[in-house]
Design an enzyme around this catalytic site. Structure first.
Site, PDB file in Angstrom:
ATOM      1  N   CYS A   1       0.823  -1.220   0.000  1.00 35.18           N
ATOM      2  CA  CYS A   1       0.000   0.000   0.000  1.00 35.18           C
ATOM      3  C   CYS A   1       0.857   1.269   0.000  1.00 35.18           C
ATOM      4  O   CYS A   1       0.338   2.371  -0.146  1.00 35.18           O
ATOM      5  CB  CYS A   1      -0.932   0.007   1.201  1.00 35.18           C
ATOM      6  SG  CYS A   1      -1.509  -1.623   1.666  1.00 35.18           S
TER       7      CYS A   1
ATOM      8  N   HIS B   1      -8.571   3.816  -1.839  1.00 36.24           N
ATOM      9  CA  HIS B   1      -7.211   3.347  -1.588  1.00 36.24           C
ATOM     10  C   HIS B   1      -6.746   2.358  -2.663  1.00 36.24           C
ATOM     11  O   HIS B   1      -6.632   1.162  -2.412  1.00 36.24           O
ATOM     12  CB  HIS B   1      -7.166   2.710  -0.182  1.00 36.24           C
ATOM     13  CG  HIS B   1      -5.837   2.169   0.213  1.00 36.24           C
ATOM     14  ND1 HIS B   1      -4.638   2.630  -0.291  1.00 36.24           N
ATOM     15  CD2 HIS B   1      -5.503   1.164   1.080  1.00 36.24           C
ATOM     16  CE1 HIS B   1      -3.639   1.944   0.248  1.00 36.24           C
ATOM     17  NE2 HIS B   1      -4.131   1.053   1.065  1.00 36.24           N
TER      18      HIS B   1
END
Lengths: 385, 134
Positions: A81, A333
């Site tokens: 991420c 995200h």
């Protein structure tokens, strides 16, 4: 020598009917137009994508070609991420080393080409598969739920305080047309939503989003030559932590954030982070993550993160507005894009181009904190003008 | 408009030769960690090589006794591969002296609870640790 950001681009985040290269193209085009240069002026392209969910398993080549950078790289970067931040650092390093005058960092991710159970199973593999997912079916909501439980048990952090992070970030996203969920939610709705991984509920979790973002960097010399205004990269910090959750010392914070921020603060000569930044872009993949970030970045004491959001100190008008564009929670995200979407937000704010979401600038400095996994990777950048 | 990709199924052969003692041990009811004979570093889950001093001379030690839960979660949304479960499952991390162990809890546990570790295999034949409240 300094390195500055001269152009930024970011797509809308959400469930997008685009291939990975088409998505990257939209962000790159915006960044090149924003920089006011020709794409042919760019010496190196860095493609940041984890893309463990999309159908194109090795997407750097098609992304690079579609964006018109044949022969200019690509270097593919992956840090879960935090991939976008690792891509930014790679582009930065190419300039500092003298190998490039202008470099582009592209962050892109296709998350929605597979089902939610598949996505959960892929995310659950990003720690140490054999000892965790294989045996126990651990997922990313689950890992952050463990941190939430530990934080609640040790410091008395309340479910309502977790929900307040979501309410704040949705309120900001409502004014950001690029957000996956540009709508407000009530505290009652967030608190009463169904569990995903106890103690985390649906509204404690970021959505599964597609998206792309890009930043164009140049050397100070090149920026002067082009006669451009830049947002400067003043501080960089990175760290990491164990793949196995069983090998962590503690579950109430992320050591990688603490260490990365110390490194970035030292480089940028930041002494009091709470008084130094006009805004912060934090890695709120789950609401507990934003609460831990306040503490780990030194905005408040350990254990006081819940109170920090409850008192409005991270909201507009507070001590340090956090996630002004809606955060991962409401903006979305898309893993590879997230770190560079933070750079997009920080640059727009520091240039006073954030429209309805503009913060008041006093120090002309912003912070980004981008985490891979649960602190498996930690990146902090300080930007300033 | 969408097209469907060709199906690709991954089923990996995972080499566990260097940590075979753990996987054989768990079938016999034992949970092993490793301790580096060179520098004393402790590993759970076990490692055959020491990341600190690079020695590969490891002692296998059994993790026993009473543990204390340091973190837990209850998973409500099932990832692919765990469809065989019929209800949400509780995963916890508990500390047993110098070692921490991940396990499924047979009942809901909370941070600070005392537990003992048992072993069993699930419906798919995968051996694992199960925690039981003391």
């Amino acid at each position: 020598m300094r390195v500055g950001v001269i152009g930024v681009g970011c797509t809308k985040f959400g469930v997008l009917e685009r291939t990975i290269q088409e998505l990257a193209f939209e962000a790159v085009k915006e960044a090149v137009e924003d920089a006011g240069i020709s794409k042919n002026d760019i010496d190196l392209s860095v493609v940041g994508t984890s893309n463990t969910r999309g159908y194109e398993l090795m997407p750097a080549v098609p992304v690079n070609e579609y964006c018109g950078f044949l022969g200019k790289g690509p270097i593919r970067v992956e840090a879960a991420c935090a991939t976008g931040s690792a891509a930014l650092y790679t582009a930065y390093s190419s300039i500092i080393s003298g190998m490039a005058d202008i470099a582009i960092a592209i962050g892109v991710e296709k998350m929605t080409e597979v089902t939610t159970p598949t996505s959960l199973a892929v995310g659950g593999r990003s720690g140490s598969y054999l000892w965790e997912f294989h045996q126990y079916g651990t997922t990313f909501p689950g890992y952050y739920a463990m941190h939430a439980a530990a934080h609640m048990a040790k410091y008395g952090t309340k479910p309502e305080q977790l929900s307040m992070v979501a309410v704040k970030n949705h309120k900001n996203a409502a004014k950001n047309p690029k957000a996956h969920f540009p709508k407000e939610i009530t505290l009652e709705k967030a608190v009463s939503s169904a569990y995903v991984a106890y103690p985390l509920k649906l509204f404690d979790c970021c959505p599964i989003s597609d998206g792309a973002s890009a930043a164009i960097l140049a050397s100070e010399e090149k920026i002067k030559e082009l006669g451009k205004e830049a947002v400067w990269i003043e501080g960089i910090g990175f760290s990491s932590d164990s793949a196995n959750v069983a090998k962590r010392a503690d579950y109430t914070g992320l050591k990688a954030t603490v260490e990365a921020s110390r490194m970035a603060y030292k480089m940028a000569k930041i002494e009091d982070p709470l008084k130094s930044f006009d805004l912060a872009c934090l890695h709120d993949c789950f609401t507990i993550a934003e609460i831990m970030a306040y503490e780990d970045l030194g905005f408040c004491k350990k254990g006081e993160g819940g109170k920090f959001v409850e008192e409005g100190r991270s909201d507009f008008g507070g001590d340090i507005p956090c996630n002004t564009f809606g955060g991962l929670k409401a903006k979305g995200h898309p893993l590879g894009a997230t770190g560079l979407a933070m750079i997009y937000e920080a640059v727009k704010q520091l240039r006073e181009e954030a429209g309805d979401l503009q913060v008041e600038l006093k120090n002309y400095k912003a912070l980004t904190q981008n985490i891979g996994g649960t602190g498996h990777f930690g990146w902090v950048f300080v930007l300033g003008v | 408009m969408f097209l469907e990709s060709r199906e690709l199924v991954y089923k990996h052969k995972i080499p566990v030769t260097k940590v075979e003692k753990y996987w054989k041990g768990i079938e016999e009811g034992k949970i092993y960690g490793t301790v580096c004979k060179g520098c004393g570093a402790k590993y759970s889950p076990p490692q055959a090589d020491c990341s600190e001093c690079y020695s590969s001379d490891m002692e296998w030690v059994e993790i026993t006794g009473e543990g204390v839960v340091e973190a837990m979660m209850e998973q409500y949304t099932f990832p692919a591969g765990f469809e065989f479960l019929e209800k949400p499952y509780v995963v916890a991390v508990a500390r047993f002296g110098d070692f921490k162990v991940v396990g499924w809890a047979r009942e809901k546990v909370w941070v600070g609870d005392k537990v003992v570790a048992e072993v069993d295999k699930d419906a798919t034949g995968v051996w694992k640790v199960y925690f039981k409240k003391v």
